[in-house]
Design a protein around this motif. Sequence first.
Motif, short mmCIF file in Angstrom:
data_model
loop_
_atom_site.label_atom_id
_atom_site.label_comp_id
_atom_site.label_asym_id
_atom_site.label_seq_id
_atom_site.Cartn_x
_atom_site.Cartn_y
_atom_site.Cartn_z
N LEU A 33 0.81 -1.39 0.12
CA LEU A 33 -0.18 0.09 -0.05
C LEU A 33 0.94 1.18 -0.10
CD1 LEU A 33 -2.69 1.39 0.32
CD2 LEU A 33 -2.47 1.07 2.88
N LEU A 34 1.78 1.35 0.78
CA LEU A 34 2.82 2.44 0.96
C LEU A 34 3.80 2.71 -0.15
CD1 LEU A 34 3.81 2.27 4.94
CD2 LEU A 34 2.13 3.85 3.92
N ALA A 35 4.20 1.72 -1.04
CA ALA A 35 5.07 1.91 -2.05
C ALA A 35 4.67 2.91 -2.96
CB ALA A 35 5.25 0.61 -2.88
N ARG A 36 3.41 3.20 -3.07
CA ARG A 36 3.03 4.04 -4.25
C ARG A 36 3.11 5.55 -3.64
NH1 ARG A 36 -2.72 1.36 -5.46
NH2 ARG A 36 -2.50 0.45 -3.42
N PHE A 37 3.31 5.58 -2.34
CA PHE A 37 3.33 7.24 -1.75
C PHE A 37 4.59 7.51 -1.21
CE2 PHE A 37 -0.96 5.15 -1.22
CZ PHE A 37 -1.77 6.16 -1.80
N VAL A 38 5.42 6.67 -0.93
CA VAL A 38 6.83 6.79 -0.33
C VAL A 38 7.74 7.55 -1.42
CG1 VAL A 38 6.67 5.31 1.49
CG2 VAL A 38 7.67 4.54 -0.44
N ASP A 39 8.90 8.35 -1.03
CA ASP A 39 9.69 8.69 -2.02
C ASP A 39 10.56 7.68 -2.60
OD1 ASP A 39 9.10 11.57 -1.79
OD2 ASP A 39 9.75 11.26 0.39
N LEU A 53 5.12 -5.80 -6.28
CA LEU A 53 5.58 -4.65 -6.17
C LEU A 53 4.62 -3.71 -7.30
CD1 LEU A 53 7.47 -2.25 -5.34
CD2 LEU A 53 9.09 -3.23 -6.95
N HIS A 54 4.11 -2.90 -6.68
CA HIS A 54 3.33 -2.16 -7.73
C HIS A 54 4.06 -1.47 -8.96
CE1 HIS A 54 0.13 0.58 -9.44
NE2 HIS A 54 -0.63 0.09 -8.62
N ARG A 55 3.67 -1.42 -10.08
CA ARG A 55 4.53 -0.96 -11.16
C ARG A 55 4.71 0.48 -11.27
NH1 ARG A 55 1.04 1.46 -14.62
NH2 ARG A 55 -1.39 0.92 -14.56
N ARG A 56 3.78 1.47 -10.49
CA ARG A 56 4.01 2.69 -10.34
C ARG A 56 5.14 2.96 -9.09
NH1 ARG A 56 -1.59 4.80 -8.64
NH2 ARG A 56 -0.50 6.65 -7.95
N ALA A 57 5.56 1.92 -8.40
CA ALA A 57 6.74 2.08 -7.52
C ALA A 57 8.23 1.58 -8.09
CB ALA A 57 6.29 1.30 -6.27
N GLN A 58 7.95 1.14 -9.33
CA GLN A 58 9.40 0.40 -10.07
C GLN A 58 10.40 1.74 -10.02
OE1 GLN A 58 10.27 -2.42 -10.59
NE2 GLN A 58 8.03 -3.47 -10.45
N ALA A 59 10.19 3.07 -10.48
CA ALA A 59 11.11 3.85 -10.46
C ALA A 59 11.55 4.32 -9.04
CB ALA A 59 10.50 5.11 -11.11
N LYS A 60 11.11 4.22 -8.08
CA LYS A 60 11.72 4.40 -6.64
C LYS A 60 12.47 3.43 -6.03
CE LYS A 60 6.95 6.39 -5.85
NZ LYS A 60 5.88 6.39 -4.86
N VAL A 61 12.54 2.25 -6.74
CA VAL A 61 13.24 1.07 -6.24
C VAL A 61 14.69 1.22 -5.96
CG1 VAL A 61 13.92 -1.11 -6.56
CG2 VAL A 61 11.61 -0.54 -6.63
#
Length: 367
Positions: free
Chosen positions: A133-139, A151-159
């Motif tokens: 849930l948090l992965a989409r909102f954190v930096d 892992l949500h695809r929208r969070a991939q760039a933050k990994v």
Amino acid sequence: MSIRPILLAAGGTGGHLFPAAALAQELGRRGYSVELVTDDRAEKYGIDFPARAIHRIPSATMTSKSPVAVARTFWQLGQGYLDALNLLKGVEPRAVIGFGGYPTLPPIFAARSLKIPTAIHEQNAVMGRANRLLARFVDRVALSFPETKKLHRRAQAKVRLTGMPVRDAVIAYRDVAYVAPEPASRLLILIFGGSQGAHFFSELLPQALSRLPSPFRWRLTIVQQARDEDVASLRQAYKDINVAAHIATFFRDLPERIATAHLVIARSGASTVAELMSIGRPSILVPLPHALDNDQLENATRVQDGGGGWCIRQEDLTPERLSREIERLFGAPELLAKAAAKAKAMAQPYAVKKLADLAEELARENP
């Protein structure tokens, strides 16, 4: 030392608290002050947590889909969010880093509301529900495994791949070489695995060891974690089959006991797997069955694929099979030595430094 701390948020179990403690130790060496926010379960694990302050805020885990249970969960999380807002306004952290579990939700969302930099760390090979849930909102999103499921695809760039940090108490035994058992020598088996694992192993191990030949049993020393209600009966069961055993409900010196073991039998939570790899010890891993995301099965499979141990599902682990496995492995100690070396080769000794680098990046964004 920095007056404004870096705030760590973790669910109150060892699986969340141990990597958070590892990061706190490394940040302390770099001159940062650290504070922890968690829940009441942390009393068992977090009493020696290396933080200048430990805060507890209300939280809840979604355990039922009934309207009443859902409403109660959201009410508790809402109360936790308001408490976290007040806490963060007073503490003024430079960054907030979550380690999973529902107690991370209120402080991470409160930090986002206050525009404080945030990150989460995922310990398992499958993203936990709170981190998902948090992965989409954190930096930033720090991962232990290069291919992490759900892992949500929208969070991939933050990994950022950091690996799984382990505490100083574990690193201290990394250079202790594994010594395979010799013919006729003592054989030390360490068994542990959380409350459910402890009960299952308490029922299974005496039955399995009773099937071994008497001369083999006389060589064994068992060190085992057990639940309070199982301790007396487990001691008697080992006494009945002439097996030396040390039973306790919790081992605060677990890294040392891992280092002295010839074989470990355990669940496959992320911290357990990371510590076995860091110290380099062979293991039979029994994933927690019926887990929502099968994260322990994924963790254990990665270890087995790397040659560092053997994964056996609980439904397949009969006393007869475990007895055969133990006799097979101790009958060919070179297998144990090879697995120990493979496990150590899979370790990520610089994980805590990489995660601390990430934390410093966030802190610099909020000077």
